[in-house]
Design an enzyme around this catalytic site. Sequence first.
Site, short mmCIF file in Angstrom:
data_model
loop_
_atom_site.label_atom_id
_atom_site.label_comp_id
_atom_site.label_asym_id
_atom_site.label_seq_id
_atom_site.Cartn_x
_atom_site.Cartn_y
_atom_site.Cartn_z
N CYS A 113 -11.33 -0.04 17.66
CA CYS A 113 -11.24 -1.50 17.75
C CYS A 113 -9.76 -1.87 17.75
CB CYS A 113 -12.01 -2.15 16.58
SG CYS A 113 -11.05 -2.31 15.07
N CYS A 167 -5.61 1.14 13.72
CA CYS A 167 -5.36 2.06 12.60
C CYS A 167 -4.65 3.36 13.00
CB CYS A 167 -6.67 2.37 11.88
SG CYS A 167 -7.42 0.90 11.17
N ARG A 209 0.83 -1.23 0.00
CA ARG A 209 0.00 0.00 0.00
C ARG A 209 0.86 1.27 0.00
NH1 ARG A 209 -5.08 -1.37 3.81
NH2 ARG A 209 -5.71 -3.32 2.83
N CYS A 247 -8.39 7.10 15.15
CA CYS A 247 -8.82 6.57 13.85
C CYS A 247 -10.22 7.08 13.52
CB CYS A 247 -8.79 5.05 13.87
SG CYS A 247 -10.12 4.35 14.85
FE1 SRM Z 1 -6.88 0.59 8.99
C1 SRM Z 1 -9.21 -1.72 8.31
C2 SRM Z 1 -9.07 3.02 8.37
C3 SRM Z 1 -4.33 2.79 8.94
C4 SRM Z 1 -4.83 -1.70 10.54
N1 SRM Z 1 -8.79 0.62 8.39
C5 SRM Z 1 -9.59 -0.45 8.11
C6 SRM Z 1 -10.91 -0.07 7.48
C7 SRM Z 1 -10.73 -0.04 6.00
C8 SRM Z 1 -12.14 -0.87 7.93
C9 SRM Z 1 -12.56 -2.02 7.06
O1 SRM Z 1 -11.75 -2.91 6.74
O2 SRM Z 1 -13.76 -2.05 6.71
C10 SRM Z 1 -11.00 1.38 8.05
C11 SRM Z 1 -11.84 2.37 7.24
C12 SRM Z 1 -12.47 3.40 8.16
C13 SRM Z 1 -13.09 4.52 7.44
O3 SRM Z 1 -14.33 4.67 7.49
O4 SRM Z 1 -12.39 5.33 6.83
C14 SRM Z 1 -9.54 1.71 8.27
N2 SRM Z 1 -6.72 2.51 8.59
C15 SRM Z 1 -7.76 3.37 8.46
C16 SRM Z 1 -7.30 4.81 8.44
C17 SRM Z 1 -8.11 5.72 7.53
C18 SRM Z 1 -7.31 5.32 9.89
C19 SRM Z 1 -7.12 6.80 10.08
O5 SRM Z 1 -7.83 7.30 10.94
O6 SRM Z 1 -6.29 7.42 9.44
C20 SRM Z 1 -5.83 4.60 8.02
C21 SRM Z 1 -5.65 4.62 6.53
C22 SRM Z 1 -4.22 4.45 6.18
C23 SRM Z 1 -3.92 4.59 4.71
O7 SRM Z 1 -3.97 5.71 4.23
O8 SRM Z 1 -3.56 3.58 4.08
C24 SRM Z 1 -5.58 3.20 8.54
N3 SRM Z 1 -4.92 0.51 9.54
C25 SRM Z 1 -4.07 1.58 9.55
C26 SRM Z 1 -2.91 1.27 10.31
C27 SRM Z 1 -1.76 2.21 10.61
C28 SRM Z 1 -0.64 2.08 9.63
O9 SRM Z 1 -0.77 1.39 8.62
O10 SRM Z 1 0.40 2.67 9.86
C29 SRM Z 1 -3.07 -0.03 10.79
C30 SRM Z 1 -2.10 -0.77 11.74
C31 SRM Z 1 -0.87 -1.24 11.09
C32 SRM Z 1 -1.05 -2.60 10.53
O11 SRM Z 1 -1.57 -2.71 9.42
O12 SRM Z 1 -0.72 -3.57 11.23
C33 SRM Z 1 -4.33 -0.49 10.29
N4 SRM Z 1 -6.99 -1.43 9.33
C34 SRM Z 1 -6.10 -2.17 10.04
C35 SRM Z 1 -6.60 -3.50 10.17
C36 SRM Z 1 -5.89 -4.68 10.92
C37 SRM Z 1 -4.92 -5.37 10.05
C38 SRM Z 1 -4.33 -6.57 10.74
O13 SRM Z 1 -3.25 -6.96 10.40
O14 SRM Z 1 -4.92 -7.15 11.64
C39 SRM Z 1 -7.87 -3.54 9.54
C40 SRM Z 1 -8.82 -4.73 9.42
C41 SRM Z 1 -8.40 -5.71 8.40
O15 SRM Z 1 -7.48 -5.51 7.61
O16 SRM Z 1 -9.04 -6.77 8.37
C42 SRM Z 1 -8.08 -2.21 9.03
FE1 SF4 Z 2 -10.60 2.35 13.89
FE2 SF4 Z 2 -9.46 0.87 12.08
FE3 SF4 Z 2 -10.87 -0.31 14.00
FE4 SF4 Z 2 -12.09 1.05 12.11
S1 SF4 Z 2 -10.84 -0.79 11.79
S2 SF4 Z 2 -12.45 1.25 14.32
S3 SF4 Z 2 -10.68 2.72 11.66
S4 SF4 Z 2 -9.01 0.84 14.29
#
Ligand code: SRM
Ligand code: SF4
Length: 573
Positions: A473, A477, A144, A428
């Site tokens: 959760c 994120c 990504r 987040c």
């Molecule tokens: Fe995230 C899923 C938002 C950074 C770990 N993340 C999601 C989803 C897409 C929910 C979904 O799958 O339906 C969220 C959308 C919410 C919305 O309405 O916008 C979401 N993640 C975000 C953002 C927008 C949070 C924010 O407030 O900025 C960040 C977008 C980053 C980007 O531009 O690419 C975001 N997510 C992260 C990070 C931080 C990072 O990457 O530095 C993490 C933790 C690091 C990691 O990946 O280990 C992160 N997001 C997750 C996970 C858990 C992944 C895992 O390995 O367990 C999910 C759920 C999943 O993938 O199943 C998830």
């Molecule tokens: Fe926050 Fe990411 Fe969990 Fe959604 S999936 S509640 S953006 S930590």
Amino acid sequence: MNDEKKLTEVEHIKARSRHLRGTIEAGLQDQTTGALPADDTQLTKFHGFYQQDDRDLRDERRHQKLEPLYSFMLRARVPGGVITADQWKAIDAISRELTGGGIRLTTRQTFQFHGILKRNIKPLIQGINRVMIDSIAACGDVNRNVLCNTNPLESALHRQIYDDAAAISTHLLPKTAAYHEIWLDQEKIANYEEEVEPVYGDTYLPRKFKIAVAIPPHNDVDVNGNDLSFVAIIKNGKLEGYNVLAGGGMGNTHGDTSTYPQIAKNFGFVKPGDILKTAEAVVTTQRDFGDRTDRKHARLKYTIDRMGTETFKKHVEERSGVKFAEPEPYEFTMHSDRFGWTENADGTSNLTLFIENGRIKDYDDGPQMLHGLLKIAELHQGDFRMTATQNLIIAQVDESKKAEIEKLAKEHGLLRKVSVLRQNSMACVALPTCTLAMAEAERYLPDLIGKLEQIVDKNGLSDQPIVVRMTGCPNGCARPFLAEIGFVGKGPGKYNLLLGGDGKGTRLNKLYRENIGEEQILAELEPLIETYAKERNKGEGFGDFLVRTGVVPAVYDGRDFHKNPEGFLSSGI
Ligand code: SRM
Ligand code: SF4
């Protein structure tokens, strides 16, 4: 490992998708629903967008026997978070015309639009494409958005290191023409079976993959939260190469101790010319050895912990032909942004704006943030940089424009005076758009910070940076497991409280109290902050103090995250 019979459903969807095409085009034409077919919603992630519905309105719609109010969230791909003023003007216009309003800066240096109706997805993607922005691989089981330190102290080298980050991003892009065919009306290829995905293969990666490039001493990109990181080693003003860190990540599942956040492991040093080969070899090793039978254990951190660091490293060396040298010493001292004006080596200046939880909009009865940034974009000749802590830098401002830009920022609520505690906070998105949220984050943290500010001020700690992060959760994120104080949503109004990060992003925190509401959060933190104010050593951070005084143990390996060593107050899961 990947027994054919037990592959997850997502693996089958990818395999039959004809390189991410699926039936997305047909689904877009279907006007009887605001949604896309379920299988396609897995594929659209690779194109940069998610199907969502407004959770605040779910019950009301159900009562009215209406389908949920479906809309889409689109995330752009912006390596290193750098965009031009013209690009900003275009995304501002798109946010007004084709989305639910506003722009959301993310924790990975890019922006998201929420509330896009199905019929508007294509015009929106065409709109960002006109200013050379795309959303390819912003989400999905691929590499990504590549992070890169935005505002390094060694600014003369920033360009070179940023170019390396952008090159990694380009090198690891999926090669399918699906995005161009579906969204940009490019001619369809005659035989997709002849189309090759050289790095990913037909089923892409087992799970998402994230890369960061960091320039010490600044760790705003949180190298330990990424699958793969390159830490620049600079000697005498020259880029010598990079230490390669692999296997970091945040996500875990409440109550499942086989899942955990993890700190990346240092594989060793490589020369600048070797980073693409190294990155590709790490990705293909994960492609071939990652767990495709269980998405909860599919991230690189589990692959490395299962195979062992040395075995994984050997595979990478064999595939890349690059031998890791001993790691070079480096130190991180900062985990956040440097707010206000800073000087660049070329005489221009940067203005870093604190954007609370990344949300930029024009409030009905509050600041007109979007308007302010648009006015700035109209006169600014440098660029804009989105930071990995959801803030925005007006970068490379000419001396002649400084006063005017500062005035506009102040007039539009973009340059507010806020506490150091608030500046170091991050939440987040969570409710109402995130389908996985268990509790509020972005809509609640600002209030909680207000209450914590009172405690901090009362104890004479107003100038003390304490990194506070909240997520709705345990997916992590906003990288809460690297914060000094982490709040992780458990249920409506309830959070796990985690303590003990080191304020530099190099140590995990530890569960301190489980499933508590605001009253107890404040009651737990107040005495700890009071003792910290009285008994801390000179220069000692809050997280370090809690570890030194035995309130929580130091956690440097995610496999210890759930353990409860004797003698600690920590309640454990
Ligand atoms: Fe995230 C899923 C938002 C950074 C770990 N993340 C999601 C989803 C897409 C929910 C979904 O799958 O339906 C969220 C959308 C919410 C919305 O309405 O916008 C979401 N993640 C975000 C953002 C927008 C949070 C924010 O407030 O900025 C960040 C977008 C980053 C980007 O531009 O690419 C975001 N997510 C992260 C990070 C931080 C990072 O990457 O530095 C993490 C933790 C690091 C990691 O990946 O280990 C992160 N997001 C997750 C996970 C858990 C992944 C895992 O390995 O367990 C999910 C759920 C999943 O993938 O199943 C998830
Ligand atoms: Fe926050 Fe990411 Fe969990 Fe959604 S999936 S509640 S953006 S930590």
